[in-house]
Design a protein around this motif. Structure first.
Motif, PDB file in Angstrom:
ATOM      1  N   THR A  17       0.812  -1.246  -0.107  1.00 20.38           N
ATOM      2  CA  THR A  17      -0.235   0.018   0.098  1.00 20.38           C
ATOM      3  C   THR A  17       0.867   1.280  -0.014  1.00 20.38           C
ATOM      4  OG1 THR A  17      -2.039  -1.151   1.221  1.00 20.38           O
ATOM      5  CG2 THR A  17      -1.700   1.173   1.333  1.00 20.38           C
ATOM      6  N   PHE A  21       1.296   4.019  -3.383  1.00 23.60           N
ATOM      7  CA  PHE A  21       0.694   5.357  -3.249  1.00 23.60           C
ATOM      8  C   PHE A  21       2.081   6.265  -3.137  1.00 23.60           C
ATOM      9  CE2 PHE A  21      -3.273   3.471  -1.803  1.00 23.60           C
ATOM     10  CZ  PHE A  21      -3.946   4.181  -2.558  1.00 23.60           C
ATOM     11  N   THR A  24       2.397   6.755  -6.863  1.00 26.65           N
ATOM     12  CA  THR A  24       1.330   7.491  -7.436  1.00 26.65           C
ATOM     13  C   THR A  24       1.682   8.910  -7.432  1.00 26.65           C
ATOM     14  OG1 THR A  24      -0.431   5.931  -6.911  1.00 26.65           O
ATOM     15  CG2 THR A  24      -1.209   8.165  -7.061  1.00 26.65           C
ATOM     16  N   PHE A  45      -4.133   6.735  -9.210  1.00 26.68           N
ATOM     17  CA  PHE A  45      -4.496   6.438  -8.078  1.00 26.68           C
ATOM     18  C   PHE A  45      -5.293   5.400  -7.863  1.00 26.68           C
ATOM     19  CE2 PHE A  45      -7.473   7.391  -4.651  1.00 26.68           C
ATOM     20  CZ  PHE A  45      -7.036   8.023  -3.389  1.00 26.68           C
ATOM     21  N   GLY A  46      -6.167   5.207  -8.908  1.00 28.35           N
ATOM     22  CA  GLY A  46      -7.071   4.097  -8.942  1.00 28.35           C
ATOM     23  C   GLY A  46      -6.303   2.768  -9.038  1.00 28.35           C
ATOM     24  N   SER A  48      -3.625   2.163  -8.168  1.00 31.04           N
ATOM     25  CA  SER A  48      -2.973   1.955  -6.674  1.00 31.04           C
ATOM     26  C   SER A  48      -3.940   1.675  -5.594  1.00 31.04           C
ATOM     27  CB  SER A  48      -2.072   3.481  -6.108  1.00 31.04           C
ATOM     28  OG  SER A  48      -1.377   3.564  -6.869  1.00 31.04           O
ATOM     29  N   ALA A  49      -5.059   2.049  -5.667  1.00 33.85           N
ATOM     30  CA  ALA A  49      -6.243   1.571  -4.676  1.00 33.85           C
ATOM     31  C   ALA A  49      -6.331   0.037  -4.975  1.00 33.85           C
ATOM     32  CB  ALA A  49      -7.180   2.539  -4.851  1.00 33.85           C
ATOM     33  N   SER A  52      -3.781  -2.160  -3.731  1.00 32.04           N
ATOM     34  CA  SER A  52      -3.664  -2.028  -2.238  1.00 32.04           C
ATOM     35  C   SER A  52      -4.866  -2.773  -1.646  1.00 32.04           C
ATOM     36  CB  SER A  52      -3.585  -0.905  -1.878  1.00 32.04           C
ATOM     37  OG  SER A  52      -3.838  -0.592  -0.467  1.00 32.04           O
ATOM     38  N   LEU A  53      -6.138  -2.763  -2.297  1.00 29.37           N
ATOM     39  CA  LEU A  53      -7.065  -3.568  -1.747  1.00 29.37           C
ATOM     40  C   LEU A  53      -6.962  -5.006  -2.041  1.00 29.37           C
ATOM     41  CD1 LEU A  53     -10.261  -1.110  -2.935  1.00 29.37           C
ATOM     42  CD2 LEU A  53      -9.193  -1.832  -0.248  1.00 29.37           C
TER      43      LEU A  53
END
Length: 63
Positions: A17, A21, A24, A45-46, A48-49, A52-53
């Motif tokens: 995570t 970011f 990013t 950003f999307g 990376s999210a 991460s999820l």
């Protein structure tokens, strides 16, 4: 009373995570060639999210 905090398997998704970011926000925005704005930071950003999820989901399913 002793409280022990250990670094265990949750450190892996945390590192993923933080790394995503950092990637990013470390890349600067590129100037757009038209009247619009550069949407690549939003896409990064999307991505990376989502990554991460996914890392946290794998961690939750394996522990």
């Amino acid at each position: 009373m002793n409280i022990t905090v250990t670094i265990s398997w949750w450190a892996f998704p945390l590192v993923v995570t933080i790394g995503m970011f950092i990637w990013t926000f470390a890349k600067p925005m590129q100037p757009s060639s038209g009247y619009g704005v550069d949407i690549m930071p939003l896409i990064r950003f999307g991505v990376s999210a989502i990554i991460s999820l996914a890392a946290w989901l794998v961690w939750a399913l394996l522990t």
